[in-house]
Design an enzyme around this catalytic site. Sequence first.
Site, short mmCIF file in Angstrom:
data_model
loop_
_atom_site.label_atom_id
_atom_site.label_comp_id
_atom_site.label_asym_id
_atom_site.label_seq_id
_atom_site.Cartn_x
_atom_site.Cartn_y
_atom_site.Cartn_z
N GLU A 1 61.28 47.99 -31.80
CA GLU A 1 60.59 49.32 -31.79
C GLU A 1 59.25 49.42 -29.53
O GLU A 1 58.88 50.10 -29.64
CB GLU A 1 59.76 49.05 -32.44
CG GLU A 1 60.52 49.00 -33.71
CD GLU A 1 59.29 49.61 -34.73
OE1 GLU A 1 57.36 49.76 -34.52
OE2 GLU A 1 59.64 50.21 -36.44
N HIS B 1 56.32 46.24 -41.22
CA HIS B 1 56.45 44.89 -40.40
C HIS B 1 55.62 45.20 -39.44
O HIS B 1 55.16 44.88 -38.24
CB HIS B 1 57.95 44.70 -39.59
CG HIS B 1 58.51 46.29 -39.66
ND1 HIS B 1 59.15 47.04 -40.29
CD2 HIS B 1 58.59 47.03 -38.23
CE1 HIS B 1 59.31 48.36 -39.40
NE2 HIS B 1 59.16 48.48 -38.25
N TYR C 1 45.36 43.90 -41.19
CA TYR C 1 45.37 44.00 -42.50
C TYR C 1 43.94 44.67 -42.76
O TYR C 1 43.59 45.10 -43.16
CB TYR C 1 45.80 42.53 -43.24
CG TYR C 1 46.70 41.80 -43.03
CD1 TYR C 1 47.74 42.80 -43.40
CD2 TYR C 1 47.69 41.44 -42.38
CE1 TYR C 1 49.03 42.17 -43.80
CE2 TYR C 1 48.28 40.76 -41.75
CZ TYR C 1 49.33 40.97 -42.76
OH TYR C 1 50.56 40.63 -43.11
#
Length: 168
Positions: A162, A136, A100
Site C-alpha cells: 500500500e 494491518h 491503537y
Amino acid sequence: MLYKTRFPSPVGELTLAGDGEALAGLWMEGQAYFPAELLEGAAPGEGLEALERAGDWLRRYFAGERPRPGELPLRPQGSRFRQLVWQALCRIPYGEVTTYGAIAAQIAAETGRRTSARAVGGAVGHNPISIIIPCHRVVGAGGSLTGYAGGLERKAFLLRLEGALPKE
C-alpha cells in the site's frame, strides 16, 4: 449455513467464509485465532456470489488497486465493542496507518465511554476478516509494527504493497 473456499495470494493461502449473502471471515494460513472448529462443518463455497466478490476484491487489492471494504457485504461476528473497532478499521485510508490509542480515542468520542488501547488491540487481533477489514494498518504508538495475527512479515508486506512502508 456457513460456506468456505480457498484463495491463493502473495501472503499465502487464504480461507474465505460466508453465510451465502455476506463475507463472515478471511483468515491467512497459520494465523492466530483461526477458527478451525467453526470451519470444519462448512460447505464448499465455490461459485457463491459473496465469496466470488471477495476473491475479485482480493485480486484487485494484490494487483495494486485500492478497493474499499464497503464494496463488499461483510458480516463479522463479535461483540458490540469489537464491531465498533472493526468499523473504525474500515475507515483507515489505504496506504495510511493509525495507532491503537487513536482508535481508542475515536471510539471514546463516538460512544462517550472511555476505552483503552489494550482493549482495542484485543479487538484488532481478533478481526475475523483480515486484509479487507484492514487491521494491518494499525501500528504501535511509536509507529512500530506490533502484533498481527497473520505475522509481522505479512503485516509489513501489506503495508509495503500500500506504500505505507518503504519497499525493501
